[in-house]
Design an enzyme around this catalytic site. Structure first.
Site, PDB file in Angstrom:
ATOM      1  CE1 TYR A 121      -3.234  -2.838   0.061  1.00  0.00           C
ATOM      2  CE2 TYR A 121      -4.504  -1.365   1.442  1.00  0.00           C
ATOM      3  CZ  TYR A 121      -4.418  -2.504   0.669  1.00  0.00           C
ATOM      4  OH  TYR A 121      -5.516  -3.300   0.504  1.00  0.00           O
ATOM      5  CG  ASP A 224      -7.618  -3.724   3.369  1.00  0.00           C
ATOM      6  OD1 ASP A 224      -8.644  -3.551   4.045  1.00  0.00           O
ATOM      7  OD2 ASP A 224      -7.431  -3.191   2.256  1.00  0.00           O
TER       8      ASP A 224
HETATM    9  N1  GGG Z   1     -13.947   3.256   5.313  1.00  0.00           N
HETATM   10  C1  GGG Z   1     -13.047   2.388   4.713  1.00  0.00           C
HETATM   11  C2  GGG Z   1     -12.978   2.506   3.222  1.00  0.00           C
HETATM   12  O1  GGG Z   1     -13.372   3.485   2.642  1.00  0.00           O
HETATM   13  N2  GGG Z   1     -12.475   1.460   2.623  1.00  0.00           N
HETATM   14  C3  GGG Z   1     -12.247   1.386   1.219  1.00  0.00           C
HETATM   15  C4  GGG Z   1     -10.889   0.902   0.872  1.00  0.00           C
HETATM   16  O2  GGG Z   1     -10.605   0.704  -0.285  1.00  0.00           O
HETATM   17  N3  GGG Z   1     -10.045   0.708   1.863  1.00  0.00           N
HETATM   18  C5  GGG Z   1      -8.714   0.273   1.701  1.00  0.00           C
HETATM   19  C6  GGG Z   1      -8.034   0.259   3.028  1.00  0.00           C
HETATM   20  O3  GGG Z   1      -8.692   0.199   4.062  1.00  0.00           O
HETATM   21  O4  GGG Z   1      -6.809   0.316   3.058  1.00  0.00           O
END
Ligand code: GGG
Length: 327
Positions: A121, A224
């Site tokens: 990430y 994740d």
């Molecule tokens: N509220 C969490 C959210 O918007 N998740 C979407 C997402 O793609 N999250 C990737 C992550 O949590 O790193």
């Protein structure tokens, strides 16, 4: 004392569940909040060419804490930088089953402690040719030590006996080799009991025997994915809150994303967002108030109303009103 809270609803159902959490915080009479709203996400990107305006970054940086709703297509440009803005190195994702719900695994009480700053990430991707792309996975000793220290401390402070370090060091020998070696060194220095687990095998064991696990310390992507897997064990993503914690600041968000399939219908489950607000209360030192919010959500999960993801036909508004009623 008044606490300034940045409120960033983001995309899709973030626009529906974030106001529910704000209403719940407003109902806590013993704490004063000043809510300041910021824009971020797909719509802002379409309008201005920028998914995360500087004004929103400043809001989150200057606030005492941030409530974030959900990211859509622009997730990499919104939620990842926002987590950096608040300097959050740890993403805490509890997955707990509720007695009233018909969960796949009713004995689940897990907390994923996810490294929040690096791994795949980190966003280092390249297009080598039209048909060849790469992603660089960054693992440092410093970040691995920080997350392991945080995870072991979290387990001790919250009464978890089982600590598991998730990794894939048999394949990613350098990167997860360093993650594993560093996290194990922290466990040894503390004289703590812990296990290590290959993350693929761990996924299976979590599905079959979640009761054997407690705190799971994970590299970024693994945290994740494993937390979403655990959401499936307890009743779905509508139930999982999270905290992104740094030394001075923190951001609270549901684990779910923008859910475009149900966005705009008013039927999103606000529980994960409201439970994230409860974690915000804990973070600011209002543990009793956080417990009250969790108890109110638990009562509503038991007695209803329930949104369609939990088999009911209630709206976000109905569930929010029921939680407010309990409070
Ligand atoms: N509220 C969490 C959210 O918007 N998740 C979407 C997402 O793609 N999250 C990737 C992550 O949590 O790193």
């Amino acid at each position: 004392m008044t606490h300034e809270i940045a409120v960033i609803p983001g995309d899709g159902i973030g626009q529906e569940v974030t106001p529910a959490a704000v209403e719940v915080l407003e109902a806590i009479e013993s704490v004063d909040f000043d809510f300041v709203e910021g824009e971020a996400g797909d719509a802002v990107q379409a309008e201005t060419g920028e998914a995360l305006p500087q004004a929103t970054r400043d809001l989150a940086a200057d606030a005492d804490a941030t409530l974030f709703g959900a990211a859509g297509e622009t997730a990499a440009d919104v939620i990842l930088p926002l987590r950096q803005v608040v300097d959050s190195f740890a993403n805490v994702r509890p997955a707990v089953s509720y007695p009233a719900l018909d969960a796949v695994q009713p004995d689940t009480d897990l907390v994923f402690i996810r490294e929040n700053t690096e791994g795949v990430y980190k966003g280092i991707e390249s297009e080598i040719t039209d048909s060849v792309t790469t992603c660089t996975r960054v693992i440092t000793e410093e970040a691995s030590r920080d997350i392991a220290e945080f995870g072991f401390t979290y387990a001790r402070q919250n009464g978890y006996d089982d600590v598991t370090i998730a990794h894939k060091a048999n394949v990613m020998r350098q990167t997860d080799g360093l993650f594993l070696e560093t996290a194990e060194a922290v466990g040894e220095e503390r004289g703590a009991d812990y296990d290590t687990a290959l993350m693929d095998a761990l996924a299976m064991h979590l599905v079959m025997h979640p009761e054997d696990y407690g705190v799971v310390i994970c590299p970024n992507l693994a945290g994740d994915m494993l937390s979403d897997l655990a959401a499936g064990l307890v009743g779905g993503l509508g139930l999982l809150p999270s905290a992104n914690v740094g030394p001075e600041n923190a951001l609270f968000e549901p684990v779910h994303g923008s859910a475009p399939d149900i966005a705009g219908q008013g039927v999103a489950n606000p529980s994960a967002m409201i439970l994230s607000a409860a974690m915000l209360l804990d973070h600011l030192g209002y543990d009793e108030e956080g417990d009250r919010v969790r108890a109110a959500v638990e009562t509503v999960l038991e007695s209803g109303p329930r949104t369609p993801d939990l088999g009911g036909d209630a709206s976000t508004r109905d569930v929010t009103d029921a939680v407010l009623g309990e409070l």
